[in-house]
Design a protein around this motif. Structure first.
Motif, short mmCIF file in Angstrom:
data_model
loop_
_atom_site.label_atom_id
_atom_site.label_comp_id
_atom_site.label_asym_id
_atom_site.label_seq_id
_atom_site.Cartn_x
_atom_site.Cartn_y
_atom_site.Cartn_z
N SER A 65 110.62 -38.41 -39.61
CA SER A 65 109.50 -39.32 -39.65
C SER A 65 108.36 -39.05 -38.50
CB SER A 65 109.26 -40.24 -40.03
OG SER A 65 109.81 -40.76 -41.45
N MET A 66 109.42 -38.52 -37.12
CA MET A 66 109.07 -38.98 -35.86
C MET A 66 109.25 -38.03 -35.25
SD MET A 66 109.06 -42.05 -32.80
CE MET A 66 110.56 -42.39 -33.06
N VAL A 67 109.23 -37.63 -33.93
CA VAL A 67 109.54 -36.58 -33.59
C VAL A 67 108.72 -36.71 -31.99
CG1 VAL A 67 110.13 -34.36 -35.19
CG2 VAL A 67 108.06 -34.48 -34.07
N GLY A 69 103.05 -33.59 -20.35
CA GLY A 69 103.49 -32.91 -20.91
C GLY A 69 103.90 -33.30 -22.54
N VAL A 70 104.71 -34.35 -22.82
CA VAL A 70 105.12 -35.07 -23.23
C VAL A 70 104.92 -34.87 -24.81
CG1 VAL A 70 106.92 -36.59 -24.61
CG2 VAL A 70 107.86 -35.34 -21.77
N MET A 71 104.77 -34.85 -25.56
CA MET A 71 103.68 -35.69 -26.91
C MET A 71 104.91 -36.00 -27.77
SD MET A 71 101.09 -32.45 -26.99
CE MET A 71 102.11 -31.41 -27.01
N ARG A 72 104.42 -36.84 -28.86
CA ARG A 72 105.31 -38.22 -30.07
C ARG A 72 103.84 -38.17 -31.10
NH1 ARG A 72 106.59 -43.68 -29.97
NH2 ARG A 72 104.79 -44.13 -30.62
N ALA A 73 104.76 -37.17 -32.20
CA ALA A 73 104.59 -36.91 -33.44
C ALA A 73 104.73 -37.91 -34.60
CB ALA A 73 104.03 -35.37 -34.11
N GLU A 74 104.27 -37.87 -35.48
CA GLU A 74 104.92 -39.25 -36.71
C GLU A 74 103.98 -38.43 -37.96
OE1 GLU A 74 103.77 -43.37 -34.95
OE2 GLU A 74 103.86 -42.77 -33.69
N GLN A 75 104.83 -38.59 -39.03
CA GLN A 75 104.15 -38.84 -40.05
C GLN A 75 104.36 -39.93 -40.93
OE1 GLN A 75 105.48 -35.22 -42.73
NE2 GLN A 75 106.59 -36.72 -44.47
N ARG A 76 103.11 -40.68 -41.72
CA ARG A 76 103.56 -41.60 -42.19
C ARG A 76 102.45 -41.65 -43.37
NH1 ARG A 76 101.65 -46.02 -37.71
NH2 ARG A 76 103.26 -46.18 -36.58
N THR A 77 103.53 -42.84 -44.70
CA THR A 77 102.56 -43.08 -46.18
C THR A 77 101.58 -44.12 -45.80
OG1 THR A 77 104.34 -41.15 -46.59
CG2 THR A 77 103.90 -42.53 -48.74
N VAL A 78 100.53 -44.03 -46.14
CA VAL A 78 99.99 -45.78 -46.26
C VAL A 78 99.05 -45.39 -47.47
CG1 VAL A 78 98.93 -45.37 -43.62
CG2 VAL A 78 97.69 -44.20 -45.05
N ASN A 79 98.72 -46.67 -47.89
CA ASN A 79 98.74 -47.20 -49.40
C ASN A 79 96.55 -47.48 -49.07
OD1 ASN A 79 101.56 -46.86 -50.17
ND2 ASN A 79 101.47 -49.11 -49.76
N LEU A 80 96.58 -46.45 -50.29
CA LEU A 80 95.59 -47.07 -49.90
C LEU A 80 94.65 -47.35 -51.28
CD1 LEU A 80 93.43 -42.99 -48.53
CD2 LEU A 80 94.30 -44.95 -46.64
N ILE A 95 100.17 -38.33 -36.95
CA ILE A 95 99.38 -39.13 -35.88
C ILE A 95 100.03 -38.85 -34.02
CG2 ILE A 95 99.21 -41.25 -34.68
CD1 ILE A 95 99.96 -42.69 -37.11
N LEU A 96 99.40 -38.13 -33.65
CA LEU A 96 99.77 -37.44 -32.41
C LEU A 96 99.72 -38.47 -31.11
CD1 LEU A 96 100.60 -34.56 -30.73
CD2 LEU A 96 98.44 -34.66 -30.58
N ARG A 97 100.45 -38.39 -30.37
CA ARG A 97 100.06 -39.84 -29.83
C ARG A 97 100.85 -38.60 -28.70
NH1 ARG A 97 100.11 -44.72 -31.83
NH2 ARG A 97 100.76 -44.97 -33.24
#
Length: 301
Positions: A46-48, A60-71, A101-103
């Protein structure tokens, strides 16, 4: 004196450490970046973190997250998605949507597909080699994540010794802890106080000392002229240790900020012995040295 060996490729150092079955347990799942590895590791963790194979100071470091949201969709009565609850009323269906999400730095972007996330990453990666690594949910100090830097050096006798360690707390809204990126420096014991008792802290510190020596010995099998390493170590909420990366040109002056100057004097002495630093006299009382310098400047006027 033989030149000190430096190894800039994070991937090359990781591969050497992974050759040791026992030390491989401390390395988070790390691969070369590709779209396939992005999808696979996000699905697993879920996070890398995505970081350049060569680079320092967290640049140059980035963080990516995969999330499931309820709509909760806004639907009109009578639409097919409506369900009738047990009271005969109309209940809105809840839709689940996966977002990405990309941070980076203090910024963030949100994407609806992994393909769009990958395209955004490629714009930043360009043609350079990047790595992708399982994200570790770091322990925090005052709601800000921290990691540790462990310094291990060759002694004048030719053995390895862990000579210093410190904690790095991320600046607000930053994803990296590096001092050059606004991070704050703390003693390891200060940071551990919030999360473990004195005995647990002592055991963790000893574990870090031993781990530094073990990693240095393993890297020395492939790079026989290395003389110093800096381990970036994360602690998760179960207090497991994770080696995020290893630097063969670690910062050492930063250890001079602590009150206990004997730590830096030993670090300086070892670094002088293997040729990184020139021999200079280190005052145990820096404030007295400043007073003497002022007196000299006054005498010259």
């Amino acid at each position: 004196m033989m030149r000190i060996q430096r190894v800039s490729s994070k991937w090359a150092k990781t591969e050497v450490i992974l050759q040791s079955r026992s030390l491989s347990l401390y390395i988070p799942d790390t691969r070369k970046y590709s779209f396939d590895t992005l999808k696979e590791l996000l699905g697993l963790y879920s996070m890398v973190y995505i970081k350049p194979d060569r680079g320092t100071y967290g640049s140059g470091v980035m963080r990516a997250e995969q999330r499931t949201v309820n709509l909760r969709p806004s639907l009109h009565p009578g639409s097919e998605e409506h369900a009738t609850d047990t009271n005969g009323g109309v209940e809105k269906a809840i839709e689940e949507q996966v977002i990405y999400i990309l941070r980076y730095g203090k910024g963030a972007e949100v994407f609806t597909t992994p393909e769009l996330l990958h395209e955004a990453l490629l714009q930043r990666i360009q043609n350079r080699v990047y790595l992708i690594q399982k994200g570790i949910d770091l322990l925090q100090h005052k709601k800000r994540p921290f990691d540790l830097r462990v310094l291990t050096q060759k002694t004048p006798a030719g053995t390895w010794e862990t000579t210093g360690m410190l904690g790095r707390v991320a600046a607000p809204r930053k994803i990296v802890t590096n001092y050059h990126s606004g991070g704050s420096i703390y003693t390891v014991r200060t940071l551990f106080k919030e999360h473990m008792n004195a005995a647990e802290a002592a055991a963790a510190i000893n574990h870090l000392r031993v781990l530094g020596v073990q990693i240095a010995r393993q890297l020395e099998t492939a790079y026989p002229r290395i003389k110093e390493i800096g381990l970036d170590v994360a602690l998760d909420h179960h207090h497991n240790l994770w080696v995020l990366e290893v630097n063969t040109l670690p910062a050492i002056v930063v250890f001079n900020i602590f009150r206990n100057k004997s730590i830096y004097r030993r670090i300086h002495r070892y670094a002088t012995a293997y040729g990184r630093l020139k021999a200079t006299k280190i005052s145990a009382f820096p404030h007295r040295r400043k007073q003497k310098q002022k007196q000299k400047s006054r005498a010259c006027k």
